[in-house]
Design an enzyme around this catalytic site. Structure first.
Site, PDB file in Angstrom:
ATOM      1  N   LYS A 177       9.218  -5.128 -11.897  1.00 37.57           N
ATOM      2  CA  LYS A 177       9.993  -5.477 -13.088  1.00 37.57           C
ATOM      3  C   LYS A 177      11.310  -6.192 -12.755  1.00 37.57           C
ATOM      4  CE  LYS A 177       9.682  -1.308 -13.025  1.00 37.57           C
ATOM      5  NZ  LYS A 177       9.271  -0.269 -12.033  1.00 37.57           N
ATOM      6  N   GLY A 223      10.440  14.078  -6.346  1.00 34.30           N
ATOM      7  CA  GLY A 223       9.960  12.724  -6.104  1.00 34.30           C
ATOM      8  C   GLY A 223      10.162  11.774  -7.263  1.00 34.30           C
ATOM      9  N   VAL A 254       1.960   3.210  -5.404  1.00 25.78           N
ATOM     10  CA  VAL A 254       1.127   2.607  -6.452  1.00 25.78           C
ATOM     11  C   VAL A 254      -0.088   1.906  -5.846  1.00 25.78           C
ATOM     12  CG1 VAL A 254       1.081   0.997  -8.396  1.00 25.78           C
ATOM     13  CG2 VAL A 254       3.129   2.362  -7.970  1.00 25.78           C
ATOM     14  N   PHE A 269       0.846  -1.196   0.000  1.00 24.63           N
ATOM     15  CA  PHE A 269       0.000   0.000   0.000  1.00 24.63           C
ATOM     16  C   PHE A 269       0.882   1.245   0.000  1.00 24.63           C
ATOM     17  CE2 PHE A 269      -3.559   2.710   1.591  1.00 24.63           C
ATOM     18  CZ  PHE A 269      -4.515   2.315   0.668  1.00 24.63           C
ATOM     19  N   ILE A 311       2.049   3.051 -20.538  1.00 23.80           N
ATOM     20  CA  ILE A 311       2.098   2.678 -21.960  1.00 23.80           C
ATOM     21  C   ILE A 311       1.883   1.167 -22.091  1.00 23.80           C
ATOM     22  CG2 ILE A 311       3.437   2.769 -24.086  1.00 23.80           C
ATOM     23  CD1 ILE A 311       5.163   4.939 -22.842  1.00 23.80           C
ATOM     24  N   LYS A 345      13.123  -3.798 -17.668  1.00 25.27           N
ATOM     25  CA  LYS A 345      12.015  -3.590 -18.610  1.00 25.27           C
ATOM     26  C   LYS A 345      12.365  -4.136 -19.994  1.00 25.27           C
ATOM     27  CE  LYS A 345      10.546   0.511 -16.069  1.00 25.27           C
ATOM     28  NZ  LYS A 345      10.512   1.991 -16.038  1.00 25.27           N
TER      29      LYS A 345
END
Length: 399
Positions: A98, A180, A17, A14, A129, A198
């Site tokens: 990732k 940030g 994201v 939590f 994306i 990625k």
């Protein structure tokens, strides 16, 4: 017509994201989607929301009502434990980690097949994306030649500040941390490791081949100096940190994460701030460009929500390239030669790399540089020393 399932979610994590996803679901109220339990490390923190929090993973895994696991935690090992357990139970799971995925994707693909589980992770590659789903659904043929792009928003924010505002690397990094976009220890972003993870994931869906991250040449921007910035400006180029996978004429693939000196006619030249940009090239359609926010709670949370709603219709990756070419997947190679800019201070630093030829050379008391042709193999062999020394390099395409 495909029936839409109701989903009862067990959420792990939590943070930025996880909270964004919670707020998105509360705001948009997607039909048939409910977060029932949220597992966190500690229950002592005041979170400002009314929800069922727990610190015991079994409260989620042993709940027969929960049919979707969403994992949004930073710890790669803890993430792997959660996803393994979910898939072994035949559940559907969604992840944004990732680093974990890049290190363990073949195992996780096998677990999905063995236990009839499903793992979705579009948010892991480029935030908002939808790169992975597009590669799976639209580019599921042998026309694909290459995928390249800006895969890390933090490093791109820093480089944008440098080239658009004329400030130093150190000042740009400080501003990124204040905004940030960069952590107190920014090495994961600026040294290319985030983009590498990625790229590994993208390559599995683009070409079917899994390449261990340790085999791929990765070099970041943490050694970027005013001399390198001056060189780029004099050549009317910008430096961008680029992940790149390409299928060669002989069918093999090459991969790297490296700064590139880009000319103004390149699509990703103008991708600024924390945005990501991906260029997909194919035999018949030439180049196609995808652009969007690559980081942040709500952009990433929106990608997670997209995976959640897709799973309502039992969507799953088919790994089409990997399965259709099983036993004959493209091999990874380092036997690729290209032009680079290489700035160094001590004469012995030049000996780290083997150059096929050198077309430009500059020497001064403060620093030196050469422009020449070298190979991916030479770069990877020298990578541990290159990262230790006061040197900087960038791919320098001729066009």
């Amino acid at each position: 017509m495909t029936h839409r399932k109701n989903l009862t979610i067990g959420l792990f994590g939590f943070g930025t994201v996880g909270r964004a996803l919670f707020d998105l679901i509360a705001t948009t109220k997607p039909s048939g989607v409910e977060i029932k339990t949220i597992c966190v490390r500690s229950n002592s923190k005041e979170r400002g929301v009314t929800a069922n929090f727990t610190t015991n993973p079994d409260d989620i895994f042993n709940d027969p009502d929960i049919n979707l696991i969403v994992e949004l935690i930073d710890d790669a090992e803890a993430s792997l434990f959660i996803i393994r357990r979910a898939l072994q139970k035949g559940l559907t799971a969604v992840s944004g980690n990732k680093k974990m995925l890049a290190a363990h994707l073949p195992e996780l693909i096998e677990l999905q097949t063995k236990h009839n589980g499903t793992l979705l992770y579009d948010a892991s590659a480029c935030g908002s994306i939808p790169v992975i789903r597009n590669l799976e659904e639209y580019y599921d043929n042998d026309l694909l030649i290459s995928v390249k792009g800006i895969l890390n928003g933090s490093s791109n924010y820093i480089l944008t500040k440098i080239f658009k505002e004329g400030i130093s690397y150190d000042e740009a990094l400080r501003q990124a941390q204040e905004a940030g976009f960069a952590e107190s220890d920014p090495s994961l972003d600026v040294d290319g490791w985030d983009a590498l993870s990625k790229l590994v994931i993208i390559t599995v869906h683009a070409f079917g081949t899994y390449v261990e991250p340790s085999r791929i040449f990765t070099f970041g921007i943490s050694n970027l100096s005013n001399a390198d910035i001056t060189f780029a400006n004099e050549k009317n180029r910008r430096i961008k940190l680029v992940g790149h996978v390409e299928k060669l004429a002989d069918g093999r693939i090459c991969m790297c994460v490296v700064p590139q000196l880009l000319s103004q006619d390149k699509y990703i030249y103008g991708v600024d701030d924390e945005f990501n940009g991906v260029v997909i090239k194919g035999l018949c359609y030439d180049k196609q460009f995808m652009f969007g926010r690559g980081a942040g709670g709500f952009p990433t949370g929106s990608a997670i929500l997209s995976d959640i709603t897709a799973s309502q219709y039992d969507y799953r990756y088919e790994y089409k390239k990997r399965n259709s070419h099983a036993g004959n997947l493209p091999e990874f190679t380092e036997d690729v030669h290209f032009r680079i800019y290489y700035r160094y201070v001590r004469p012995q630093d030049l000996n780290l790399l083997e150059f096929d030829s050198i077309s430009e050379k500059y020497t001064s008391e403060a620093y030196n540089y050469v422009v020449g042709i070298t190979s991916l193999r030479a770069l990877q062999a020298a990578a541990p020393e290159l990262r230790k020394r006061n040197v900087f390099l960038a791919a320098y395409p001729r066009d």
